[in-house]
Design a protein around this motif. Sequence first.
Motif, PDB file in Angstrom:
ATOM      1  N   PRO A 159       9.176   0.873   5.678  1.00  0.00           N
ATOM      2  CA  PRO A 159       8.284   0.191   4.737  1.00  0.00           C
ATOM      3  C   PRO A 159       8.923  -1.014   4.060  1.00  0.00           C
ATOM      4  O   PRO A 159       8.234  -1.933   3.634  1.00  0.00           O
ATOM      5  CB  PRO A 159       7.929   1.278   3.721  1.00  0.00           C
ATOM      6  CG  PRO A 159       8.793   2.447   4.009  1.00  0.00           C
ATOM      7  CD  PRO A 159       9.290   2.312   5.394  1.00  0.00           C
ATOM      8  N   TYR A 206      -3.023   7.785   2.427  1.00  0.00           N
ATOM      9  CA  TYR A 206      -4.093   6.838   2.684  1.00  0.00           C
ATOM     10  C   TYR A 206      -5.463   7.512   2.679  1.00  0.00           C
ATOM     11  O   TYR A 206      -6.480   6.848   2.797  1.00  0.00           O
ATOM     12  CB  TYR A 206      -3.827   6.117   4.010  1.00  0.00           C
ATOM     13  CG  TYR A 206      -2.587   5.262   3.913  1.00  0.00           C
ATOM     14  CD1 TYR A 206      -2.652   3.979   3.396  1.00  0.00           C
ATOM     15  CD2 TYR A 206      -1.342   5.768   4.242  1.00  0.00           C
ATOM     16  CE1 TYR A 206      -1.520   3.208   3.246  1.00  0.00           C
ATOM     17  CE2 TYR A 206      -0.194   5.008   4.090  1.00  0.00           C
ATOM     18  CZ  TYR A 206      -0.290   3.724   3.594  1.00  0.00           C
ATOM     19  OH  TYR A 206       0.830   2.968   3.423  1.00  0.00           O
ATOM     20  N   LEU A 227      -0.420   2.346  10.522  1.00  0.00           N
ATOM     21  CA  LEU A 227       0.407   3.295   9.792  1.00  0.00           C
ATOM     22  C   LEU A 227       1.373   3.947  10.762  1.00  0.00           C
ATOM     23  O   LEU A 227       1.019   4.207  11.911  1.00  0.00           O
ATOM     24  CB  LEU A 227      -0.446   4.405   9.156  1.00  0.00           C
ATOM     25  CG  LEU A 227      -1.589   4.009   8.234  1.00  0.00           C
ATOM     26  CD1 LEU A 227      -2.206   5.257   7.628  1.00  0.00           C
ATOM     27  CD2 LEU A 227      -1.103   3.078   7.145  1.00  0.00           C
ATOM     28  N   PHE A 254       3.532   5.505   6.335  1.00  0.00           N
ATOM     29  CA  PHE A 254       3.566   4.253   5.577  1.00  0.00           C
ATOM     30  C   PHE A 254       2.973   3.142   6.420  1.00  0.00           C
ATOM     31  O   PHE A 254       2.860   3.261   7.637  1.00  0.00           O
ATOM     32  CB  PHE A 254       5.003   3.909   5.170  1.00  0.00           C
ATOM     33  CG  PHE A 254       5.944   3.730   6.327  1.00  0.00           C
ATOM     34  CD1 PHE A 254       6.109   2.490   6.921  1.00  0.00           C
ATOM     35  CD2 PHE A 254       6.649   4.810   6.833  1.00  0.00           C
ATOM     36  CE1 PHE A 254       6.961   2.326   7.997  1.00  0.00           C
ATOM     37  CE2 PHE A 254       7.506   4.656   7.924  1.00  0.00           C
ATOM     38  CZ  PHE A 254       7.661   3.410   8.499  1.00  0.00           C
ATOM     39  N   GLU A 255       2.590   2.075   5.756  1.00  0.00           N
ATOM     40  CA  GLU A 255       2.031   0.942   6.475  1.00  0.00           C
ATOM     41  C   GLU A 255       3.174   0.121   7.047  1.00  0.00           C
ATOM     42  O   GLU A 255       4.122  -0.227   6.338  1.00  0.00           O
ATOM     43  CB  GLU A 255       1.186   0.095   5.521  1.00  0.00           C
ATOM     44  CG  GLU A 255       0.460  -1.008   6.236  1.00  0.00           C
ATOM     45  CD  GLU A 255      -0.483  -1.766   5.324  1.00  0.00           C
ATOM     46  OE1 GLU A 255      -0.864  -1.228   4.272  1.00  0.00           O
ATOM     47  OE2 GLU A 255      -0.819  -2.898   5.677  1.00  0.00           O
ATOM     48  N   PRO A 274       5.247  -2.931   8.075  1.00  0.00           N
ATOM     49  CA  PRO A 274       5.240  -4.306   7.594  1.00  0.00           C
ATOM     50  C   PRO A 274       4.985  -5.292   8.734  1.00  0.00           C
ATOM     51  O   PRO A 274       4.470  -6.373   8.518  1.00  0.00           O
ATOM     52  CB  PRO A 274       6.617  -4.491   6.980  1.00  0.00           C
ATOM     53  CG  PRO A 274       7.452  -3.390   7.501  1.00  0.00           C
ATOM     54  CD  PRO A 274       6.549  -2.288   7.911  1.00  0.00           C
ATOM     55  N   THR A 291       0.840  -1.191   0.000  1.00  0.00           N
ATOM     56  CA  THR A 291       0.000   0.000   0.000  1.00  0.00           C
ATOM     57  C   THR A 291       0.877   1.245   0.000  1.00  0.00           C
ATOM     58  O   THR A 291       2.025   1.195   0.386  1.00  0.00           O
ATOM     59  CB  THR A 291      -0.907   0.046   1.238  1.00  0.00           C
ATOM     60  OG1 THR A 291      -0.076   0.121   2.387  1.00  0.00           O
ATOM     61  CG2 THR A 291      -1.797  -1.174   1.311  1.00  0.00           C
TER      62      THR A 291
END
Lengths: 339, 559
Positions: free
Chosen positions: B92, A8, B327, B335-336, B338, A4
Amino acid sequence: MNFTTPPYLTQNVSVQRVMLQVLAALLPGIAIYVWLIGPIILVQIAIATAASLLAEAFMLSLLKKPLGLFLGDGSATVTAWLIALAFPPLAPWWLIVVGALFAIVVAKHLYGGLGQNPFNPAMIAFAVCIVSFPALMSQWPALDRQAGFSEQLALVLGTAPRLDTMSGATPLDALKTALKLGEGNTTVATILADAHNFGYFAGKGWEWVAVAYLLGGLWLWQRRIITWHAPFAFLAGIVLFSGALWLWDPAQFANPVFHLFSGGSMLGAFFIVTDPVSGSTTPRGKLIFGFSAAALAYLIRVFGGYPDGVAFAVLLMNICVPLIDLYTQPPIFGMKSKP
Amino acid sequence: MLQLFKFKGGVKPDPKKTPSVQMPIGIAPLPPLLIVPLHQSIGGKPNPLVEAGDRVLKGQLIGGADQWLSSAVHAPTSGTVLAVEERLAAHPSGLPTLSVVIEPDGRDAWIERTPLDYTALEPERVREILRDSGVVGLGGAVFPSHAKLAAAKSVPMDELIINGGECEPFMTCDDILMRERAEGIVLGSGIFRDLLKARRVLVGIEDNKPEAVAAMKAAVEKLGENFEVIAVPTRYPAGGAKQLIRVLTGKEVPASKRSPEMGVQCFNVATAYTAWRAIVHGEPVLSRIVTLTGNVEQPRNWEVLLGTPLKDFVALGKPKSDTDRYLMGGPMMGFELPSLEAPLVKATNCIIAGSPSLFPPPAPEMPCIRCGACADVCPHELQPFEMYWFARARNFGKTQEYNIFDCIECGCCSYVCPSHIPLVQYFRFAKSEIWSREREKNMADAAKARFELRNERDEREKAEKAERLARAAAAKAAVKKAPPESGSEALSGDTSVAVAAAAPLDADAAKKAAIAAAMERARQQRESVQPKNTEGLTVAQRKEIAEIEARRAPLQAEE
């Protein structure tokens, strides 16, 4: 891993929403159109839309693009509506279909589809048809000999013969022809005084369609779908050129108001030169694009052989867009005061 | 009242800040394990100064800055080092990074802290202390602060900007810090002001944080400073350094310039706070304020020890059951994560628990229709759709012509794109491609240089060998001519004696020897300039080398 990317959050916008708003902005003009010549225009819009969507579906499946996603984006429908509104309202159905097919298949998809076409598809359709079928493309309904819906439908479907008495020229064409026939002995004022063809400030009846396009366009501007640059430059160009010649010889040249509300001026200003794909993208570029298109449109309209010049003017300017954009790149943050 | 300027573009996403400021800053409990990555800032990778089994105290240096642009890392609490090893990073990429794993002993015993009067110290020394205290930009960029604390030589520092903008939605860590610890921020800003000799100090805060503005104003007044606390219009990314500088001073800093060259410098409020703690209290950066919000039962700001595993941290907020992702950072530029196995680091300003309803999956990407919405909102007044076009076509030269390196990746363009194109991703892709090509080119250049050096050396050695043989031959000849008693002496002595003896006999050989010696000196000089690969080793590597050496020594002795 499911990959992703930021951001967002997104605004609730889509190509479809943009296109739907453009269609909505055309509705006032269509309403006046219906009042003026009857619901036949809705039939024409339906024919154009059906042909465009079929062509779009065919091309999409040929190119193996997702059908649902692209058919729903509304872009083909916008093209279709513009074709239906630009073509003579009593044009035979196949003329509209030819225009729509050419616009979608050639002008749009052969150039790469949505977002890739260098030329405005609706204007390509208009140009192709006026070059190929000049007589049919010049026959506009005579407003004082209004035919009933069934008669109009028969004309569109080609089941009744086309009678000269039922059609006339556009106001722009009528003026040009009258001036030519008058060979300098008649004046614009006397021609425009003829209530048969002309109304308060432009073509009888048609002037109100133009006003409705203007309102729809202003709404689009207020909704930030379009910016003011291109329409303003286009209309300013029309006023400037027509005004200059009108001041020079008011007897032979119509006034700026007449030109603003005649032919394709208003439709062009708010729905054609504002096309983001085929138009210029920088603020200064939009001004140059709109102004130059107006200059060409006026020249073709007044001195050329065609009843109106918006389509050719826009197509000619479409060619120049990459150059205009290249030379009108705005300075970026921190780079404005370069010595 | 100061006249404010505007920056072009920007967007207004829903701030969603209220839920996390309902409670004061909470002190997060000590986790069972701390994983402290050594590389937590821009610049060099600090060297580990501890190894498994070592006892550490709270605040003890565990990673030393390896170069000027680097920042030290400390033990966040007292305990035992379990390992110095590669651990998953909060990044990320999901790649590991060298980390010090500490098991807290629960005593939280400090090292000896020495408060300093910075006014009595050389500015250079203060900057060193900041570096060795691990003070970095806590707005998220983690740029070592000491490296920003020097004014340009020719340009006077007009303004010092203290950034309390915090324009990212959800995030409130700076807001709450300003509300609760305004005095520390003001005192830290004073240190920065004195180091930079800045004429004015301007504190910029987005006007959706009236409590923070009031608290900062009160602190400034109480401490008798002349800072101006200014509420700036709320518009993302008003908290970006360049945007805030523009709004407060009218100056536009392009990518090609550093802000001190334009007489302005900008620091985040939390950075100023930690600088004050470091100098005046002798406390290095061991913790930070982190917003934990989003899809959680208890959104709140926490003061958390660096190295706290994220899984322990997010548990504090009680994530709701439909949470499907986390996030790090705000929703615009974050960013997400991991994995929640990664630890919290200096860059972690906010953790947002996400759910499908909070962050719906992105709509399918459509072709660009050149509508220009992205250009309208770009705060750096770029033409994102043109850069996208060229990035997609891998025409990276063109992306640079369209100033891709001025892009701050704020995400405004993607936010408004009706075609839902992940524009920022395209730009990151283009940038990293350009960087990797440059790296490859540099590596190729270096390889070429190495190759040429080697060729040169080979030839030189060949020449030297021939030289030695010639000299040996000459010496033999000389010995034969000389009386036998001196000959035996020459044979038993070292080569230099032999050469000395032979030299007068062979003038040509002497000249050659002089040249060879000069070349050798030049080579040594070159080598001393080049860093050796034995520098900057970790404790583990040094240990390994020592073991190998130990094994080798007896073998060599046997030979």
